[in-house]
Enzyme design. Structure first.
Site, PDB file in Angstrom:
ATOM      1  N   HIS A 158       4.703 -10.177   2.614  1.00  0.00           N
ATOM      2  CA  HIS A 158       3.864 -11.238   3.209  1.00  0.00           C
ATOM      3  C   HIS A 158       3.061 -12.011   2.165  1.00  0.00           C
ATOM      4  O   HIS A 158       2.410 -12.997   2.501  1.00  0.00           O
ATOM      5  CB  HIS A 158       2.951 -10.660   4.296  1.00  0.00           C
ATOM      6  CG  HIS A 158       1.776  -9.890   3.803  1.00  0.00           C
ATOM      7  ND1 HIS A 158       0.520 -10.424   3.757  1.00  0.00           N
ATOM      8  CD2 HIS A 158       1.670  -8.627   3.319  1.00  0.00           C
ATOM      9  CE1 HIS A 158      -0.321  -9.509   3.291  1.00  0.00           C
ATOM     10  NE2 HIS A 158       0.347  -8.424   3.015  1.00  0.00           N
TER      11      HIS A 158
ATOM     12  N   CYS B 292     -20.894  -8.536   1.323  1.00  0.00           N
ATOM     13  CA  CYS B 292     -20.638  -8.668   2.762  1.00  0.00           C
ATOM     14  C   CYS B 292     -19.151  -8.736   3.033  1.00  0.00           C
ATOM     15  O   CYS B 292     -18.639  -8.055   3.900  1.00  0.00           O
ATOM     16  CB  CYS B 292     -21.271  -9.946   3.280  1.00  0.00           C
ATOM     17  SG  CYS B 292     -23.024  -9.785   3.501  1.00  0.00           S
TER      18      CYS B 292
ATOM     19  N   THR C 117       0.838  -1.208   0.000  1.00  0.00           N
ATOM     20  CA  THR C 117       0.000   0.000   0.000  1.00  0.00           C
ATOM     21  C   THR C 117       0.869   1.253   0.000  1.00  0.00           C
ATOM     22  O   THR C 117       0.646   2.176  -0.797  1.00  0.00           O
ATOM     23  CB  THR C 117      -0.943  -0.012   1.219  1.00  0.00           C
ATOM     24  OG1 THR C 117      -1.856  -1.098   1.061  1.00  0.00           O
ATOM     25  CG2 THR C 117      -1.714   1.293   1.343  1.00  0.00           C
TER      26      THR C 117
ATOM     27  N   GLN D 131       0.862  -9.337  -6.197  1.00  0.00           N
ATOM     28  CA  GLN D 131       0.439 -10.743  -6.329  1.00  0.00           C
ATOM     29  C   GLN D 131       1.377 -11.541  -7.236  1.00  0.00           C
ATOM     30  O   GLN D 131       1.237 -12.756  -7.355  1.00  0.00           O
ATOM     31  CB  GLN D 131      -0.986 -10.809  -6.909  1.00  0.00           C
ATOM     32  CG  GLN D 131      -2.049 -10.234  -6.001  1.00  0.00           C
ATOM     33  CD  GLN D 131      -2.359 -11.120  -4.807  1.00  0.00           C
ATOM     34  OE1 GLN D 131      -2.189 -12.341  -4.849  1.00  0.00           O
ATOM     35  NE2 GLN D 131      -2.813 -10.511  -3.714  1.00  0.00           N
TER      36      GLN D 131
ATOM     37  N   THR E  59      13.312   5.249  10.736  1.00  0.00           N
ATOM     38  CA  THR E  59      14.251   4.161  10.992  1.00  0.00           C
ATOM     39  C   THR E  59      13.747   2.875  10.342  1.00  0.00           C
ATOM     40  O   THR E  59      12.567   2.549  10.427  1.00  0.00           O
ATOM     41  CB  THR E  59      14.432   3.978  12.510  1.00  0.00           C
ATOM     42  OG1 THR E  59      14.959   5.202  13.027  1.00  0.00           O
ATOM     43  CG2 THR E  59      15.381   2.841  12.828  1.00  0.00           C
TER      44      THR E  59
END
Lengths: 121, 385
Positions: free
Chosen positions: B201, B324, B72, B179, B237
């Site tokens: 990650h 949802c 991001t 991705q 840092t």
């Protein structure tokens, strides 16, 4: 995100299915937000003798449909009309906030089914 | 209960080797790489090594690697940083309708701040064509940002051709490769890419660390102010454990790419036909040009969150583009941009496979999806058969 009672209804929904020859049918919801509920009622002597539902929707939608059917079975039509979506959410011990307005529509569907029944009389 | 993780597009379990590499930097190696003393020099060395490893995996120079807090931040820095550094009169930015919100919402923010923006539509597979980009570029265009591969449906964009168009027109090209790392080979020295974002990650590294690749001699303004770290473009840092972990993770991901790809393709080719055999299931995304581990389907007549909840109860972890689970009133913006109707988008399921999945996991999952779809369809007012 859902409490145990909601998950219990979601996993073991009561009164699921289409009713043959219902006295009244009510449908609410739309595909845009992703919930459609259909409630079927059988009425005798002004009392809801049987109730069934079909629901396309999320966990909250299925659980609230199931809970509502248990709440109104055996109630008079006037008593059933007093039940609100909020009452259903309370019966379930609460629903996550984003679900309250879009997925908690079972009482609206029931009210429509009662209207449908009365219109047919 | 058996637990099967098939949500590697959301995040991946960190590899043991990565954790091992990180541990000293959470313990005794605590120096600040900006410090002059021994402790600082020890960290600075590790920082340099991680930067070199990352650069070598991407085929670029170490000076072209900027460590960030993740995908991001890398996307924000690339887009806002280019926009801020653009000469007067150059104020047009192009992106696509299927980008991750970290790109799409950043571009929309610039749109509200006085920049001209173009959000290109996609075809039924979620793809943007180089021709569309070429047609959209104007004299005012400064940046085109098109993802390498889509996070929801796995479609691989013709990113090199799009980069080529940008290069020809003298426009910067940024690609969100979050991705793609570990699945698509990069050699940035020879590819027409000016900026590239990645996040550790997603390839078995730690959360909270990513990279923005910035080609030499491109103009990027800082968007965060502070110290001189990362050539002043990312002050603060350094996240030493994270950066060391990223360096290890990207090294492993790139080295294992051929074997991992073969494995994922075999699992995918078991899963897709099995899902389609359930009936009233459609594959979303491109049939061939897609990430090896991504399978996105719509299970018609049922809603995604209900599917996910039931599958979770059976120990299977997936995601969905239903309204949802998308956390909004509308289902996935990607699926809608591809022209899916609301019903089809609501019933979407995303499987993102990873290195620990087995053929037995696929069999178990197929049976679970079949049973769940059957049960939910039985209570669906729009499924009457």
């Amino acid at each position: 995100m859902y409490n145990e009672k909601v998950m219990e209804h979601f996993q073991n929904p009561r009164n699921v299915g289409e009713m043959v020859d219902p006295g009244g049918v009510g449908e609410v919801g739309n595909m845009r937000c992703g919930d459609i509920m259909k409630i079927f009622i059988k009425v005798e002597d002004n009392i809801i003798q049987d109730i069934k539902f079909l629901t396309f929707g999320c966990g909250a939608a299925i659980a609230s449909s199931s809970a509502l059917t248990e709440m109104v079975k055996g109630k008079t039509l006037d008593e059933a009309l007093l039940i609100t979506n909020k009452d259903v959410a309370e019966e379930l011990g609460g629903l996550p906030a984003p679900k309250l307005h879009c997925s908690n529509l079972a009482a609206d569907a029931l009210h429509k089914a009662i209207e449908d029944f009365r219109a047919k009389q | 209960m058996k637990r099967i993780y098939m949500d590697h597009g959301a995040t991946t379990p960190m590899r043991e080797e990565v954790l091992e590499a990180m541990l000293p930097f959470l313990g005794e190696k605590y120096g600040n790489p900006s410090s002059l003393h021994f402790f600082g020099r020890e960290s600075l060395k590790a920082l340099d090594v991680a930067r070199e490893k990352t650069a070598s995996c991407l085929g670029c120079a170490p000076e072209e690697i900027l460590f960030t807090s993740g995908g991001t931040e890398a996307n924000n820095l690339a887009i806002i940083g280019v926009a801020k550094g653009s000469p007067p009169g150059k104020n047009h930015i192009i992106t696509s309708a299927v980008e991750h919100h970290a790109v799409l919402d950043t571009v929309k923010f610039l749109g509200k701040s006085g920049y001209d923006i173009t959000i290109l539509p996609v075809d039924e597979y979620g793809m943007v064509s180089p021709q569309q980009v070429e047609d959209a570029i104007t004299e005012q265009t400064i940046l085109v940002s098109i993802m390498t591969a889509n996070n929801e449906v796995g479609t691989i964009m013709p990113f090199e051709e799009i980069g080529g168009v940008c290069r020809e027109k003298g426009v910067y090209f940024h690609t969100d490769a979050v991705q793609a790392i570990g699945h698509i080979h990069f050699n940035l020295q020879s590819q027409p890419i000016d900026f590239l974002s990645l996040s550790a990650h997603k390839f078995y590294g730690p959360k909270g660390v990513g990279v923005l690749y910035q080609r030499r001699k491109t103009k990027l303004e800082q968007i965060c102010y502070g110290g001189g770290q990362e050539r002043k473009l990312r002050p603060g840092t350094e996240n030493m454990p994270g950066i060391v972990g990223l360096g290890k993770a990207i090294e492993l991901a790139v080295a294992n790419m051929p074997a991992n790809r073969e494995k994922l393709l075999r699992l995918r080719d078991q899963l897709i036909p099995g899902l389609l055999r359930i009936g009233d299931v459609r594959l979303n995304g491109h049939p061939e040009k897609r990430l090896p581990g991504n399978i996105n389907v719509s299970v018609l007549f049922v809603e995604g969150e209900s599917l996910l909840l039931h599958l979770d109860l059976k120990g299977i972890a997936l995601s969905s583009g239903s309204a949802c689970t998308a956390g909004s009133l509308d289902p996935s913006h990607v699926l809608l941009a591809m022209g899916l109707d609301h019903q089809t988008a609501q019933g979407s399921l995303r499987f993102t496979l990873g290195r620990d999945n087995t053929p037995e996991d696929i069999d178990y999952t197929l049976e679970a999806v079949r049973e769940t779809a059957h049960n939910l369809r039985a209570m669906s007012p729009i499924y009457r058969k």
